[in-house]
Write a protein that holds these residues in place. Structure first.
Motif, short mmCIF file in Angstrom:
data_model
loop_
_atom_site.label_atom_id
_atom_site.label_comp_id
_atom_site.label_asym_id
_atom_site.label_seq_id
_atom_site.Cartn_x
_atom_site.Cartn_y
_atom_site.Cartn_z
N LEU A 278 0.82 -1.21 0.00
CA LEU A 278 0.00 0.00 0.00
C LEU A 278 0.86 1.26 0.00
O LEU A 278 0.53 2.25 -0.68
N THR A 279 1.95 1.23 0.76
CA THR A 279 2.83 2.40 0.84
C THR A 279 4.03 2.30 -0.09
O THR A 279 4.69 3.29 -0.37
N GLY A 280 4.33 1.07 -0.57
CA GLY A 280 5.51 0.87 -1.40
C GLY A 280 6.80 0.96 -0.62
O GLY A 280 7.86 1.19 -1.19
N ARG A 281 6.73 0.74 0.68
CA ARG A 281 7.91 0.85 1.54
C ARG A 281 8.19 -0.46 2.25
O ARG A 281 7.30 -1.28 2.46
N TRP A 282 9.48 -0.62 2.61
CA TRP A 282 9.91 -1.76 3.41
C TRP A 282 10.02 -1.32 4.86
O TRP A 282 10.43 -0.20 5.15
N LEU A 283 9.66 -2.23 5.77
CA LEU A 283 9.71 -1.94 7.19
C LEU A 283 10.49 -3.03 7.91
O LEU A 283 10.48 -4.20 7.50
N LEU A 284 11.17 -2.65 9.00
CA LEU A 284 11.80 -3.65 9.85
C LEU A 284 10.72 -4.40 10.61
O LEU A 284 9.72 -3.82 11.03
N SER A 285 10.92 -5.70 10.81
CA SER A 285 9.89 -6.53 11.42
C SER A 285 10.52 -7.70 12.14
O SER A 285 11.69 -8.04 11.92
N ASP A 286 9.75 -8.33 13.00
CA ASP A 286 10.17 -9.58 13.63
C ASP A 286 10.00 -10.76 12.68
O ASP A 286 10.46 -11.87 12.96
N ASP A 287 9.34 -10.54 11.56
CA ASP A 287 9.07 -11.60 10.59
C ASP A 287 10.30 -11.82 9.70
O ASP A 287 10.61 -11.00 8.84
N ILE A 288 11.01 -12.92 9.91
CA ILE A 288 12.21 -13.21 9.14
C ILE A 288 11.97 -14.35 8.15
O ILE A 288 12.91 -15.01 7.70
N SER A 289 10.71 -14.53 7.76
CA SER A 289 10.36 -15.65 6.89
C SER A 289 10.79 -15.44 5.44
O SER A 289 10.86 -16.40 4.68
N VAL A 290 11.07 -14.19 5.04
CA VAL A 290 11.50 -13.93 3.66
C VAL A 290 12.84 -13.20 3.69
O VAL A 290 13.89 -13.82 3.73
N ASN A 291 12.84 -11.90 3.67
CA ASN A 291 14.09 -11.13 3.72
C ASN A 291 14.49 -10.89 5.16
O ASN A 291 13.66 -10.51 6.00
N PHE A 292 15.77 -11.11 5.47
CA PHE A 292 16.22 -10.86 6.85
C PHE A 292 17.65 -10.35 6.85
O PHE A 292 18.40 -10.51 5.90
N ILE A 293 18.00 -9.70 7.96
CA ILE A 293 19.33 -9.13 8.13
C ILE A 293 19.85 -9.52 9.50
O ILE A 293 19.07 -9.59 10.47
N ALA A 294 21.14 -9.83 9.58
CA ALA A 294 21.74 -10.29 10.83
C ALA A 294 22.91 -9.39 11.21
O ALA A 294 23.74 -9.04 10.37
N PHE A 295 22.94 -9.02 12.49
CA PHE A 295 24.08 -8.29 13.05
C PHE A 295 24.86 -9.26 13.92
O PHE A 295 24.29 -9.93 14.79
N ALA A 296 26.17 -9.35 13.69
CA ALA A 296 27.00 -10.31 14.41
C ALA A 296 28.31 -9.66 14.83
O ALA A 296 28.75 -8.65 14.27
N THR A 297 28.91 -10.22 15.86
CA THR A 297 30.18 -9.73 16.36
C THR A 297 31.20 -10.85 16.39
O THR A 297 30.85 -12.03 16.47
N LYS A 298 32.47 -10.46 16.31
CA LYS A 298 33.53 -11.45 16.29
C LYS A 298 33.70 -12.04 17.68
O LYS A 298 33.77 -11.32 18.68
#
Length: 303
Positions: A278-298
């Motif tokens: 509806l808005t044509g925008r992407w939002l951050l979400s708890d739903d990682i079933s499709v696109n997801f991003i991970a932050f990791a540390t050494k």
């Protein structure tokens, strides 16, 4: 909504893939580049040219050719990379939040990444490298497709703030050979295109400074991802060229976390990207079933 009805219909007709492709097969044979009888259409960096002792590359030459063919459109916000342009502000919001917290930076600063060395692996035309530079980071952008690097450099030179970006036609493996390290390593929408994810992650880990950060985004190997990221995005909505993604090469969040842990990287946080038609925008979400991003540390050496 019509969009959701279409997705649900696709899901119903694709159940057979769940059993046929339930196990991801990670090859142990990395693809290495060497001289060929004719030039590669990708005009790509050849990781092992004239150097038999060079580190093996986790790249696929067919993937390089695929992206070289559309490299001229990187900065066309209505072209093949439109989904990345739309997703970029959301990706940056996650990166800014996690890096500011990890490196104890003021998230309200206009240049919170001042003094941080960041490498953008698989930088393409530089659509992530440039905003990172504007946030104050010292940015190195690397890509194995020569045309991508040329486009990125030409665009960056239009702005004094981004003209400082160091662009290199090379690979993560080659940077490791050169002894390069960074405070933060970015690999967004890249790992699903490499031949050997574990070898690729080993390189990312080697490039990350002690107490540094690694950020990876990709697509989950789920039925919903098949329906949305491939069938809908490539064949129905034509957001991406057909054949951009292969569902069997996607990693689940659990698989990615396991691979990273084996290479000395510990996932601290994950978030999903959800598209609102509806808005044509992407939002951050708890739903990682499709696109997801991970932050990791050494992981710190406790010995």
């Amino acid at each position: 909504m019509a969009f959701n009805a279409t997705i649900n219909a696709i899901l119903r007709h694709c159940r057979f893939l769940n059993s046929a492709n339930s196990t991801l097969h990670l090859t142990n044979n990395t693809r290495c580049f060497s001289h060929a009888s004719s030039p590669s259409p990708s005009q790509s960096f050849k990781a092992n040219d004239k150097d038999p002792h060079s580190a093996p590359s986790s790249l696929k030459d067919n993937e390089l050719a695929k992206f070289a063919a559309i490299s001229d459109t990187w900065w066309d916000s209505e072209g093949p990379f439109k989904p990345l342009h739309l997703m970029n502000p959301t990706r940056l919001a996650f990166i800014r939040s996690t890096l500011c917290r990890h490196f104890k930076r003021d998230p309200y600063s206009t240049r919170p990444f001042e003094g941080l060395k960041i490498v953008d692996v698989g930088c393409g035309g530089g659509i992530l490298s440039e905003p990172l530079a504007r946030l104050g980071a010292t940015v190195t952008g690397v890509d194995a497709v020569e045309k991508n690097i040329k486009i990125a450099q030409l665009h960056a030179d239009l702005d004094p703030t981004t003209s400082t970006i160091e662009y290199c036609c090379t690979t993560a493996e080659k940077l490791v050979e050169e002894g390069r390290t960074f405070d933060a390593v970015m690999a967004l929408e890249v790992i699903e295109h490499v031949a050997n994810p574990e070898e690729f992650c080993k390189s990312l880990a080697a490039l990350t400074n002690p107490d540094g950060a690694t950020v990876i985004s990709t697509i989950n190997r789920s039925m919903r991802a098949y329906a949305t990221a491939i069938v809908a995005a490539e064949y129905i909505l034509h957001w991406l060229p057909k054949g951009t993604h292969q569902w069997s090469t996607f990693l689940t969040p659990e698989e990615l976390a396991m691979i990273l842990h084996r290479t000395g990287i510990n996932v601290e946080e994950m978030a999903g990207f959800v598209y609102n038609p509806l808005t044509g925008r992407w939002l951050l979400s708890d739903d990682i079933s499709v696109n997801f991003i991970a932050f990791a540390t050494k992981i710190q050496n406790t010995i």
